[in-house]
Scaffold this active site. Structure first.
Site, PDB file in Angstrom:
ATOM      1  CG  ASP A 135      77.598 -12.205  45.350  1.00 13.50           C
ATOM      2  OD1 ASP A 135      78.598 -12.430  46.055  1.00 13.50           O
ATOM      3  OD2 ASP A 135      76.594 -11.608  45.759  1.00 13.50           O
ATOM      4  CG  ASP A 188      71.786 -10.543  44.069  1.00  8.04           C
ATOM      5  OD1 ASP A 188      72.753  -9.783  44.317  1.00  8.04           O
ATOM      6  OD2 ASP A 188      71.448 -11.470  44.824  1.00  8.04           O
ATOM      7  CG  ASP A 212      76.313  -6.806  42.428  1.00 14.08           C
ATOM      8  OD1 ASP A 212      77.387  -6.665  43.036  1.00 14.08           O
ATOM      9  OD2 ASP A 212      75.446  -7.640  42.743  1.00 14.08           O
TER      10      ASP A 212
END
Length: 817
Positions: free
Chosen positions: A327, A555, A559
């Site tokens: 990410d 995080d 996800d």
């Protein structure tokens, strides 16, 4: 503090326990807690009733479980049974192998206990205190001690540990970990605060309405648990190997005893040790232990680097990864912004700075945007008459002052009716552009007066993590390709990638414009912008379908499904706690730049397990081959148990524990079992041929004891030569290990021959010459077979086509099994 009314949410039904949608109504059993909070007695009663904020996670093993797991293994039980058989016939010396069994068990237990202590310390460091109101006062406690109905004080920077309803105060909540939306959401009395979100500004008192497994984040994690985690190839292959050996061991041992005692008329006192020697030889007693110890040592070493290993074989899957999905925010960037430039429009730069300082006086610098502005412009001290916090729907915020001025800050397209070309040019260069405008009037609710003049623009950029460029370059050099997944504009993400020196940063795709099928087809792109949480999992699946081993960092709670789908999941600490629980590895320092050290440790562990496993399998393979051959040949088994203990300890066991700690940087490739069998086969072939040749001398008049001595010496020498070949390329440690093992074997043969049933003093000159010729031929066979196995491992194309087809068919059958 009033009772929440939930505004228009009351029209909806109560939230189903298993619903995975964000709640929009009060729970059916909701009861407001008094302003003074719960009493200590009431909190204790709720905790006893199972209404504490505790999640049903797989607990770590207790000390007694660790001891039992390491002591009562199938191979240990079999070793004890074989030792009992030797005791029945009085062959006490041959029971020396029990020393190896007990030492293996002790080492494995101590290492597991050490890793357990390390993990417990790291998990304790993870917990961040909460502040419930109990007995009328604010207290501090771990999140797990909160209970249903607790009133909890949340301030800017706090993470919400359980679903809660705001009772008083107002705030801005960052729900990007849940929804992927990076802009904060305004929350006030009666609104929900979801577990996993953060407060970016404000202070609220909220009542916990769902705790533990009933929280939204926990329910999302529960859904992710239904996704089958990728299996460890190492564990699968080791289990398959143990299964094969277990099926073969006992029947083959019984057949060997019957053949030796009833067909060759060998006395029981000799037949039992021969049979036990064959069975012990087939048991790779240290292989499972060594794999566990090496992995646990990796856990402890990574723990010192502030990396929490929650699944032991996450170390292995990371070492095999050839694609890394990242990410942008929080991984490549710090999550903070930097003000690069101010662009005045209808005023000069001094006036623009003054207006910015006045606007900043109305808000706490809780978001990355406001922090960046406050770092460049000192906030003023004027108190506003009204404020309108930023929301993802409005994309702007505003503050009104007593002179009738209203300052508006936000995305240009939401602040202005016409957007200048400057905004598009800056966006294409990776800047985040904010417009500051002035209006006249007052703020009433969410109504903002029309813009009177545009004061100017602020151009901000993501702050890159230090050394992030070096980290990406390291992965490229190690053959790991990178994919960047983000919900942001792909142009912005590509600009960050270019700043980091990522090749092919122009290979971008706007996922918002693609169907699921088109997205899967675009998996070879590098930058994926406007990627929703649900489609991250789809992209990971597409990459895996291409045969890639995928590691993913994340995080946010959103996800979790993609993390669970990936071969290796890595959580960046500081995000959602549920994400950390769902991941195999957690970077507790929150630093992406520490990942190369984690990968290097994983490669060291798996590379050394592969190297040393081949040593263990040499003895297993030649013992199995000899046992099967001797079922059909009128020959005795050539080894005594104590002889195999000596050979195994010096050519396999002792050196393996030193070699398992060696550094290695090669990415783990190929099938584990195939590679170790290929590496073990040459040594096993050489020992088997030499042992048969030595025992055949018994047919020409050489006594059995001397034939057995020749076989043991030949096997020991070839085992040490195989160790030397395995240790290439040489390092000071490897040279030292090989030298000590050779010296120890020579010392045992010279000074302790009677202990190991080695009748070296009775060997004639002719016997020594025969032994030298047999051993030399065995070494030559070992070298030739090793060269062939290495070429086959690198490329099987040099084999004849019929051999490749046969081997491919065998491999496929193993895979199906």
């Amino acid at each position: 503090m009033g009772t929440p009314q939930c505004a228009d949410r009351n029209a909806a039904a109560a939230v189903p326990t298993r619903s995975l949608s964000l709640p929009n109504a009060l729970p059916a059993d909701y009861q407001p807690t008094p302003e003074g909070g719960l009493s200590s007695e009431a909190a204790a009663a709720l905790a006893a009733a199972g209404k504490a904020n505790q999640h049903s996670a797989e607990p770590g093993k207790t000390v007694s479980q660790i001891v039992r797991t390491n002591l009562f293994t199938p191979f240990n039980l079999l070793n004890f049974a074989l030792a009992f058989c030797l005791a029945l016939v009085g062959s006490w010396r041959n029971m020396l192998f029990l020393g190896v069994v007990f030492s293996n068990t002790l080492i494995g237990t101590l290492q597991a206990l050490r890793a357990r202590r390390m993990l417990n310390k790291l998990r304790l460091l993870q917990e961040k205190p909460c502040h419930p109101i109990r007995d009328g006062t604010e207290r501090s406690c771990p999140p797990s001690e909160l209970v249903l109905g607790d009133l909890v004080v949340f301030r800017a920077g706090d993470q919400i540990p359980a679903d809660a309803i705001v009772r008083s105060g107002s705030c801005a909540a960052d729900e990007s970990l849940l929804t992927g939306e990076s802009d904060p959401i305004s929350r006030g009395e009666g609104d929900w605060l979801m577990s996993g979100s953060f407060l970016t500004e404000g202070r609220v008192v909220a009542q916990l309405a769902a705790v533990g497994d009933d929280c939204y984040a926990a329910r999302l994690m529960g859904e992710a648990r239904q996704i089958r985690s990728p299996r460890s190839e190492l564990m699968s292959d080791l289990n398959r190997l143990v299964s094969w050996i277990s099926r073969l061991l006992v029947p083959l041992g019984l057949l060997l005893f019957c053949k030796s005692h009833f067909l060759l008329h060998t006395p029981v006192g000799q037949a039992v040790p021969e049979t036990v020697a064959a069975m012990i030889g087939m048991i790779p007693e240290g292989l499972i232990l060594l794999s566990s110890v090496a992995l646990l040592a990796g856990v402890v070493k990574l723990g010192r680097r502030k990396t929490l290993v929650q699944e032991l074989f996450g170390i292995e899957t990371l070492s095999r990864a050839d694609v890394l999905c990242l990410d942008k925010t929080g991984t490549l960037t710090t999550g903070e912004m930097t003000l690069e430039r101010m662009v005045p429009v209808d005023v000069d730069e001094a006036a623009l700075r003054a207006a910015a300082a006045r606007f900043l006086s109305a808000f706490e610098a809780g978001t990355g945007t406001l922090k960046a502005l406050a770092a460049a412009v000192e906030p003023g001290k004027e108190a506003p008459t009204a404020t309108l916090p930023f929301s993802s729907a409005r994309k702007k915020s505003a503050a009104a002052f007593c002179d009738g001025t209203v300052l508006i800050l936000g995305a240009p397209s939401f602040v202005l009716e016409q957007v200048p070309e400057l905004v598009g040019e800056a966006s294409s260069q990776g800047f985040r552009v904010l417009a500051l405008a002035e209006a006249a009037g007052t703020l009433e609710g969410e109504s903002i007066p029309p813009v009177k003049r545009l004061l100017g623009f602020f151009l901000l950029r993501d702050t890159l993590r230090p050394a992030a460029a070096d980290t990406l370059a390291w992965f490229r050099a190690e053959g790991v390709s990178v994919r960047i997944m983000s919900g942001d504009d792909p142009r912005t993400v590509a600009a960050v990638a270019r700043r980091l020196g990522l090749p092919d940063a122009d290979k971008t795709v706007d996922c918002g414009k693609l169907s699921d099928e088109e997205l899967a087809a675009a998996r070879d792109q590098v930058i994926f912008g406007r990627l929703t949480p649900d489609r991250k999992r789809l992209l990971v699946q597409a990459l895996k379908a291409d045969g890639h081993s995928v590691a993913m960092t994340g995080d946010g709670v959103n996800d979790i499904p993609a993390l669970k789908t990936a071969d290796c999941s890595i959580a960046i600490a500081g995000g959602a706690e549920a994400t950390e629980h769902a991941s195999q590895l957690v970077l507790l320092n929150g630093d992406f730049n520490s990942l190369p050290a984690v990968v290097a440790e994983g490669r060291r562990v798996i590379g050394n397990i592969t190297r040393t496993a081949a040593l263990f399998l040499v003895k297993t393979l030649y013992s199995a081959v000899l046992s099967v051959l001797l079922l059909f040949l009128p020959l005795h088994y050539p080894f005594q148990p104590i002889q195999l203990t000596l050979i195994s300890a010096l050519s396999v066991g002792c050196p393996s524990f030193f070699l398992a700690l060696e550094p290695t940087h090669e990415r783990a490739k190929g099938r584990f079992l195939r590679r170790v069998v290929l590496r073990a086969a040459p040594g096993a072939l050489a020992v088997s041929c030499c042992a048969i040749a030595c025992i055949l001398t018994n047919r020409s008049g050489t006594p059995y004891e001397l034939s057995s001595t020749m076989a043991a010496l030949s096997a020991g020498i070839i085992g040490l030569v195989n160790l030397i070949l395995t240790c290439r390329p040489f390092t000071p440690l490897r040279v030292g290990v090989c030298s000590v093992m050779c010296a120890a074997f020579a010392a045992a043969v010279v000074f302790l021959p009677q202990v190991f049933f080695l009748y070296t003093r009775e060997l004639t000159a002719q016997s020594w010459v025969t032994l030298a010729i047999i051993t030399a031929c065995g070494v030559a066979l070992l070298l030739a077979a090793t060269r062939i196995a290495k070429r086959w491992d690198e490329s099987p194309s040099f084999l004849p086509s019929f051999a490749r087809k046969a081997l491919r068919g065998k491999t496929n059958s193993v895979e199906k099994e």
